[in-house]
Structure formats: structure tokens, C-alpha cells
Design a protein around this motif. Structure first.
Motif, PDB file in Angstrom:
ATOM      1  N   GLY A 130       0.831  -1.159   0.016  1.00  0.00           N
ATOM      2  CA  GLY A 130      -0.064   0.027  -0.055  1.00  0.00           C
ATOM      3  C   GLY A 130       0.955   1.274  -0.069  1.00  0.00           C
ATOM      4  N   ILE A 131       2.010   1.235   0.818  1.00  0.00           N
ATOM      5  CA  ILE A 131       2.883   2.414   0.816  1.00  0.00           C
ATOM      6  C   ILE A 131       3.711   2.536  -0.576  1.00  0.00           C
ATOM      7  CG2 ILE A 131       5.000   3.103   1.769  1.00  0.00           C
ATOM      8  CD1 ILE A 131       4.016   2.046   4.491  1.00  0.00           C
ATOM      9  N   VAL A 132       3.912   1.528  -1.089  1.00  0.00           N
ATOM     10  CA  VAL A 132       4.661   1.676  -2.731  1.00  0.00           C
ATOM     11  C   VAL A 132       3.397   2.412  -3.499  1.00  0.00           C
ATOM     12  CG1 VAL A 132       5.617   0.397  -4.523  1.00  0.00           C
ATOM     13  CG2 VAL A 132       6.092  -0.079  -2.108  1.00  0.00           C
ATOM     14  N   TRP A 133       2.282   1.757  -3.388  1.00  0.00           N
ATOM     15  CA  TRP A 133       1.300   2.218  -4.301  1.00  0.00           C
ATOM     16  C   TRP A 133       0.992   3.694  -3.868  1.00  0.00           C
ATOM     17  CZ3 TRP A 133      -0.697   1.018  -8.935  1.00  0.00           C
ATOM     18  CH2 TRP A 133      -0.802  -0.317  -9.238  1.00  0.00           C
ATOM     19  N   GLY A 134       0.851   4.239  -2.821  1.00  0.00           N
ATOM     20  CA  GLY A 134       0.632   5.396  -2.205  1.00  0.00           C
ATOM     21  C   GLY A 134       1.633   6.348  -3.058  1.00  0.00           C
ATOM     22  N   TRP A 135       2.863   5.940  -2.956  1.00  0.00           N
ATOM     23  CA  TRP A 135       3.785   6.755  -3.686  1.00  0.00           C
ATOM     24  C   TRP A 135       3.670   6.760  -5.115  1.00  0.00           C
ATOM     25  CZ3 TRP A 135       7.512   4.029  -6.847  1.00  0.00           C
ATOM     26  CH2 TRP A 135       8.223   4.961  -7.782  1.00  0.00           C
TER      27      TRP A 135
ATOM     28  N   LEU B  65       8.927  -0.503 -10.221  1.00  0.00           N
ATOM     29  CA  LEU B  65       9.177   0.943 -10.026  1.00  0.00           C
ATOM     30  C   LEU B  65       9.973   1.258  -8.683  1.00  0.00           C
ATOM     31  CD1 LEU B  65       5.734   1.857 -11.132  1.00  0.00           C
ATOM     32  CD2 LEU B  65       7.887   2.817 -12.242  1.00  0.00           C
ATOM     33  N   MET B  66       9.570   0.309  -7.633  1.00  0.00           N
ATOM     34  CA  MET B  66      10.209   0.507  -6.343  1.00  0.00           C
ATOM     35  C   MET B  66      11.754   0.327  -6.337  1.00  0.00           C
ATOM     36  SD  MET B  66       9.357  -1.804  -2.979  1.00  0.00           S
ATOM     37  CE  MET B  66      10.209  -3.021  -3.612  1.00  0.00           C
ATOM     38  N   LEU B  67      12.035  -0.754  -6.986  1.00  0.00           N
ATOM     39  CA  LEU B  67      13.350  -1.342  -7.323  1.00  0.00           C
ATOM     40  C   LEU B  67      14.378   0.029  -7.852  1.00  0.00           C
ATOM     41  CD1 LEU B  67      14.590  -3.823  -6.434  1.00  0.00           C
ATOM     42  CD2 LEU B  67      14.434  -4.479  -8.558  1.00  0.00           C
ATOM     43  N   PRO B  82      10.168   9.964 -11.530  1.00  0.00           N
ATOM     44  CA  PRO B  82      10.273   8.560 -10.855  1.00  0.00           C
ATOM     45  C   PRO B  82      10.480   7.320 -12.167  1.00  0.00           C
ATOM     46  CG  PRO B  82       8.180   9.450 -11.267  1.00  0.00           C
ATOM     47  CD  PRO B  82       8.977  10.581 -11.456  1.00  0.00           C
ATOM     48  N   LEU B  83      10.739   8.141 -13.046  1.00  0.00           N
ATOM     49  CA  LEU B  83      10.773   6.749 -14.354  1.00  0.00           C
ATOM     50  C   LEU B  83      12.317   6.454 -14.623  1.00  0.00           C
ATOM     51  CD1 LEU B  83       7.669   7.523 -16.356  1.00  0.00           C
ATOM     52  CD2 LEU B  83       7.928   5.984 -14.586  1.00  0.00           C
ATOM     53  N   SER B  84      13.168   7.556 -14.729  1.00  0.00           N
ATOM     54  CA  SER B  84      14.464   7.657 -15.066  1.00  0.00           C
ATOM     55  C   SER B  84      15.270   6.557 -14.320  1.00  0.00           C
ATOM     56  CB  SER B  84      14.874   8.908 -15.160  1.00  0.00           C
ATOM     57  OG  SER B  84      15.413   9.014 -13.702  1.00  0.00           O
ATOM     58  N   LEU B  85      16.143   6.058 -15.124  1.00  0.00           N
ATOM     59  CA  LEU B  85      17.390   5.055 -14.218  1.00  0.00           C
ATOM     60  C   LEU B  85      18.024   5.969 -13.330  1.00  0.00           C
ATOM     61  CD1 LEU B  85      18.332   2.930 -17.519  1.00  0.00           C
ATOM     62  CD2 LEU B  85      17.236   2.023 -15.688  1.00  0.00           C
ATOM     63  N   PRO B  86      18.490   5.295 -12.458  1.00  0.00           N
ATOM     64  CA  PRO B  86      19.306   6.052 -11.399  1.00  0.00           C
ATOM     65  C   PRO B  86      20.570   6.460 -12.339  1.00  0.00           C
ATOM     66  CG  PRO B  86      18.643   4.152 -10.214  1.00  0.00           C
ATOM     67  CD  PRO B  86      18.332   4.039 -12.036  1.00  0.00           C
TER      68      PRO B  86
END
Lengths: 304, 312
Positions: A130-135, B65-67, B82-86
Motif C-alpha cells: 500500500g505504501i508503494v502504491w501510495g507513492w 518501480l520501487m526497485l 520516478p521513471l528515469s534510471l538512477p
């Protein structure tokens, strides 16, 4: 012989009860007494300190005229759509495609990997997801960035902050959370079906859709009941995702009974009122479960 | 008989229960060779595979995306989005989160709580089920029904009394409180499942053991335990994961840094709005890693579920 059984019986009974004793004591202390005490608290006014003051059914009459109570239970219906109806339908199609189509045209490992992928959201802490989705759904998050990247920037929204978008957005996240569960259950159920049924149907010229309707759906009906029941109960209880995504906001558009009870207990310190919400929620869940079971028993009798 | 049971202790984290005594993997459903070769040809199958794979990618997209963002510096994130590579391999988000919440402590708390609950709840389930399923004590149908009902209860209906009692007896904000509560909640499901498994336990085996002079305890320990061990180990795994993923009661019961679990720590910190996006992602990433490792180890068990058929 008969005298021996007579003398042994009472002893036998007692010694089986001793095995049940620890479980019974724990059950009473952690479930039975708190449940009854909560019902008592729903008949009182209490802030958590001092003595609860008995007020009869006051909290319940208060509840039924509370707009927020009706909103939260209306949102429960939305959660049922998002956590039961949609995942069951999509799950059925996915399971049938994986089992009856891809499973016979590709190696088993391909299907196993796909199934595991769909199941992954189910085994992770839903709050973390949920936190990941929130972001991702924040105004400066990934969804809006993707929309802009493909030239649809005008569609960008404050997905969780806009009262008219928050609930549908939360519903989509819940579909994502739930989808793996019916897929896995239905695929396990299909493993039980005689493969010859499918082969015979296929040789008779039945297409995939015809097989889905004539074989898959009737064969996995028992599992469909189980999925529908357990997901409905889960939908009525949903808390973690709401806590992580919206905290019931904006303007209570995503508030649900469990979160409503939580804030009433621990933020507003209105314990009697919180207990009343929790009691009504419990009652609804028990009624839904009983209804499902009666319905299922009746359907099974009809089949027999 | 086949028993399909699915616990509902957690909102999202549900579980697979396999009714049949072990289902073959879908790929193993081999049609007759002639039929198989007839249907494995054709380009259509690739189209379907691509469609399903795209759906599967959509499911794991949030994790990708998180990774992607867990290894970005805050300035990189704010300039490139948020979409670019680091632009660089930035690990400070991870270390910041690690130190801020004292992650090893949280990990230890989660392991202690989930591990104790998994074993204790399985033991209690087995003892209960032994009395109910084998001993067939009076009123067992009602008792099993009660456990099934307990399994459906919303935790909200128990939480305030539990919170209040825990404060009274000095268990508030201790791991022990959460361990006791979840041992009971999980064993309500375990009792329900194992009772129905043990009801179908072959009477002849029990009779034979009794004739050999085995006491009740020996029957449980030497006969029933070894035979039901596969089911018990599945229960241990499920109880561990469900307890690990529990949120509501740990959120209420555990308020200090030294007692909180991995998910509660992340949610609490996020609630304080102290974290920038890369740190949030880094925190989510290290919170998920133990579960992913667990998932990879037990993938087959988890996706194929509880085998409750006991007629083998």
C-alpha cells in the motif's frame, strides 16, 4: 467385555478433554471474553479511563443517524466489487487460460512462473504494498509521470487526494492485491478435473470459450463459493490498505468500517461508539457467512 | 472427502487451500501424445502467452518501480522523476532507513513473533484437533463451529478489550501480547482445518496402536504426528507468513521502537511524513526482502496450498 468398556469410558473422555484444555483456556481469554466485553462496551459511554457508563442502545441509535457510518458501509460494497466480483471473474479467466490453454502448449515451468507472479502480491505485507502504491499514485508519482511520458499528461490526477478519484483508485489497488488468490485456488481446483473431459470436448470441436462454460465453471463451483465467501469477509474487514493509502480520506470518501472503528477507538477515544461500530460489522460478517453457507448447501442439494 | 478451507485473518494476505490431495502442476496435465502435438502448434499460442505475460508484468510493475527508485538520490529523483534510471548507484536511502528504524531490531522482532506464533499455534491446533477429531469429545460439532466463527471475526471486535486487558496485566507494548493473541487467532483456523483432517483419520490405524498398548499420548506423538507432518509443516509456513503480514493488532499493541514489527515500522514512519520518495522505496524494498526470500523458498507450498485430503 461390556464392563470393561463401561469402566474405561469416563476415563477416556476426561483424558481427551485435557488435550483440549490449553486451547480452550486461550480461546476463552483472547476471543470469547473480549468479544462479549466489546458488546457490553457498545452499550456504554467510555473514554477508556474511569468506569464505563451504561447508556443502553444509545450508541446504536447514534450510529444509524451518522452519515459517516452509512458512507463507510457503502464503501464496503465498493470493496466487495473490487475484492470479490472483479478478481473472481478475472481470476477465472486467467486460471482457465493458464490451465486449459497455455498449460497444454508450453512447458509447466512457464505456467508456474506466471502463476507465482500473480500470487506474489498476496504473500507480501499489504501495508508495505500500500505504501508503494501510495507513492506511485502521488501527484508527482509514477502514474502521472507515465501519463506525461506517453502524451496523456492532461489525464494526470491527484489520484488519492481528489474526492472523486480516491475510491475508484483504491478499488483498482485492491483488485491488484486480490487477483492472485482466485487464480491459485482455481488452478488447484482444475488440477482435480479429469483431463479427458477437456480432451473429449476439444476433439468434439468445443472451443476454449465453450470449454470454459461447459467444463471449467461447473467443475470449480465449490471453490468459487469459497473464494467468494472468504474474499467478501476480507473485503468487509479491509484495514491495512486504507491505512496505508488514504487514511479514509479525502473527506471520508474511502473510509471503511474497520478504519472508522479504529479512529473512533484510538483517536477520538469514543470507546462505546467504536465498540458499536465493531459489533455491527461483526454481525454483518456473521450474517453474510451464514447466508453463503445456506446458499451453498441449497445449491449442492439441488445438484445432488 | 475434500475440505476446502481458507482462513480470513488478514484482509489481503489470503491463502491457497487445495481441496484435492495434491494437484498436478498444470503443465503436467499431458493429453494423449497425438492430441498434444495437434494443439501445441500454431502462432496463436504465442499471442496468448504475450497477453498473459503483459498482465503478469503489470502485476509486478509496482515492485519494478520501487526497485528503480530505491537506489536514487533525492536530488536525482527530484530532477529526473520516478521513471528515469538512477544516475548513480545510491545506497544511502537504504542505509538511512536501516538506521532510522533500527531495521535489524525490527527484523528480529518480526522473526521472534512470527516464529513463536507459527510453532505455538500449530501445537495448539494439533492438541485441539486431537481432542475434537480423534477423541470426538461431546459437543465437538459446536466447538468446531465456534472456531470457524472465530476465524471470521473482525479484529476490531476484539481489539479494544484486548488493548485494555493487556494494559491491566502489563502486557501492553510487549511482543508476548501479540504472540498470545495471534497464537489463538491462527490456531482457530488450524483447529478447524486439522479437526476435519483427523476426523477422517483411519480408525484401523488407531485401533492397531491401541492394541499394541500405546497410550493416548503415544498415539498422538508416535502415530498421528508423523502422519500429519506434511499438513502441519504447511500450517507452520502459513501461520508464519500471516503473522508476519499482520498489521492492525500489532499497530495497536506495539508502540515503541524496540517492539515494533517490520510492516508497522514502515507504516509508522511513512505516517510521520518524514521520508522522501527514494527513502520510502528503499524502506519498502528492505521490508519486502524477507517475504520475497520466504516466497522463493516455499513457492510451491504456498501456491499449491494446504492439502487437506486425508484419505491417503
Amino acid at each position: 467385555m461390556s464392563t470393561i468398556t463401561v469402566t474405561r469410558r469416563p476415563h477416556r473422555e476426561r483424558s481427551y478433554w485435557t488435550y483440549f484444555l490449553p486451547g480452550a483456556v486461550l480461546f476463552t481469554a483472547v476471543i470469547a471474553i473480549p468479544l462479549v466485553y466489546n458488546i457490553y462496551l457498545s452499550l456504554t459511554r467510555w473514554s477508556g479511563v474511569g468506569k464505563p457508563r451504561f447508556v443502553g442502545l444509545h450508541q446504536y441509535t447514534r450510529l444509524f443517524s451518522d452519515e459517516l457510518f452509512w458512507t463507510s458501509f457503502r464503501n464496503s460494497l465498493a470493496m466487495i466489487v473490487a475484492m470479490v466480483v472483479v478478481p473472481t471473474i478475472i481470476g477465472l479467466v486467467l486460471a482457465a487460460v493458464l490451465f486449459d490453454y497455455l498449460g497444454r502448449r508450453f512447458r509447466g515451468s512457464v505456467v508456474s512462473v506466471l502463476r507465482a507472479t500473480f500470487y506474489l502480491p498476496q504473500i507480501l505485507p499489504v501495508v508495505v504494498a500500500g505504501i508503494v502504491w501510495g507513492w506511485i499514485l502521488r501527484p508527482d508519482g509514477a502514474v502521472n509521470a507515465i501519463l506525461e511520458a506517453i502524451g496523456l499528461g492532461s489525464l494526470a490526477q491527484d489520484w488519492l487526494g481528489d474526492p472523486s478519484f480516491a475510491l475508484p483508485t483504491v478499488m483498482l489497488v485492491m483488485v491488484w492485491v486480490q487477483i492472485g488468490y482466485p487464480v491459485v485456488i482455481f488452478m488447484a481446483a482444475l488440477g482435480r478435473v479429469d483431463p479427458e473431459l477437456y480432451e473429449a470436448a476439444e476433439l468434439d470441436g468445443a472451443g476454449w470459450w465453450a470449454r470454459l462454460r461447459a467444463i471449467t465453471i461447473p467443475q470449480i463451483r465449490p471453490e468459487t463459493y469459497v473464494v467468494a465467501l472468504t474474499c467478501t469477509i476480507a473485503a468487509l474487514k479491509v484495514f491495512g490498505p486504507i491505512f496505508a493509502l488514504t487514511r479514509g480520506g479525502p473527506e471520508n470518501t474511502t473510509n471503511v468500517p474497520s478504519y472508522f472503528a479504529y479512529t473512533t477507538f484510538f483517536k477520538k477515544l469514543d470507546v462505546g461508539y467504536g465498540a458499536a461500530i465493531a459489533t455491527v460489522l461483526t454481525l454483518i460478517i456473521v450474517l453474510v457467512a451464514a447466508g453463503f453457507m445456506v446458499f451453498q448447501a441449497r445449491a449442492e442439494r439441488k445438484d445432488a | 472427502m475434500s475440505v476446502i478451507v481458507t482462513p480470513t485473518t488478514t484482509p489481503g494476505a489470503s491463502n491457497a487451500a487445495d481441496p484435492a490431495g495434491g494437484s498436478p502442476t498444470p503443465g503436467a496435465v499431458s493429453a494423449a501424445p497425438a492430441v498434444r502435438s495437434r494443439f501445441t502448434r500454431g502462432p496463436g499460442r504465442w499471442v496468448v502467452l504475450v497477453l498473459v505475460t503483459v498482465t503478469a508484468l503489470a502485476v509486478i510493475a509496482p515492485f519494478l518501480l520501487m526497485l528503480l527508485n530505491a537506489f536514487k538520490s533525492p536530488s536525482d529523483y527530484s530532477t529526473n522523476g520516478p521513471l528515469s534510471l538512477p544516475t548513480e548507484f545510491y545506497t544511502e536511502g537504504l542505509t538511512t532507513y536501516w538506521n532510522q528504524v533500527d531495521y535489524p531490531q525490527k527484523l528480529l522482532n518480526s522473526i521472534v513473533i512470527s516464529g513463536t506464533v507459527a510453532v505455538a499455534a500449530t501445537v495448539i491446533s494439533l492438541l485441539n484437533a486431537f481432542a475434537l477429531g480423534i477423541g470426538r469429545v461431546k459437543g465437538r460439532v459446536w466447538i468446531v463451529g465456534l472456531f470457524l466463527l472465530a476465524n471470521m471475526l473482525p479484529q476490531e471486535a476484539l481489539v479494544y478489550p484486548l488493548y485494555f486487558f493487556a494494559k491491566q496485566v502489563g502486557l501492553y507494548n510487549t511482543q508476548l501480547s501479540v504472540i498470545i493473541i495471534f497464537t489463538v487467532i491462527q490456531s482457530a483456523f488450524g483447529t478447524y482445518l486439522l479437526s476435519s483432517v483427523l476426523t477422517t483419520f483411519p480408525r484401523s490405524v488407531l485401533e492397531a496402536a491401541r492394541l499394541d498398548g500405546a497410550s493416548r499420548w503415544q498415539v498422538l506423538w508416535r502415530v498421528i504426528f508423523p502422519i500429519t507432518r506434511p499438513t502441519l509443516s504447511v500450517l507452520v509456513i502459513f501461520f508464519f507468513i500471516w503473522t508476519w503480514n499482520e498489521f492492525f493488532i500489532p499497530l495497536v499493541m506495539l508502540i515503541s521502537n524496540s517492539t515494533q514489527t517490520v510492516p508497522v515500522a514502515l507504516a509508522t514512519l511513512q505516517g510521520d511524513r518524514l521520508m522522501d520518495a527514494p527513502t520510502t522505496n528503499a524502506g519498502a524494498l528492505i521490508s519486502l526482502i524477507p517475504c520475497v526470500i520466504f516466497f522463493l523458498i516455499f513457492q510451491r507450498t504456498l501456491t499449491r496450498g494446504v492439502m487437506a485430503g486425508a484419505e491417503k
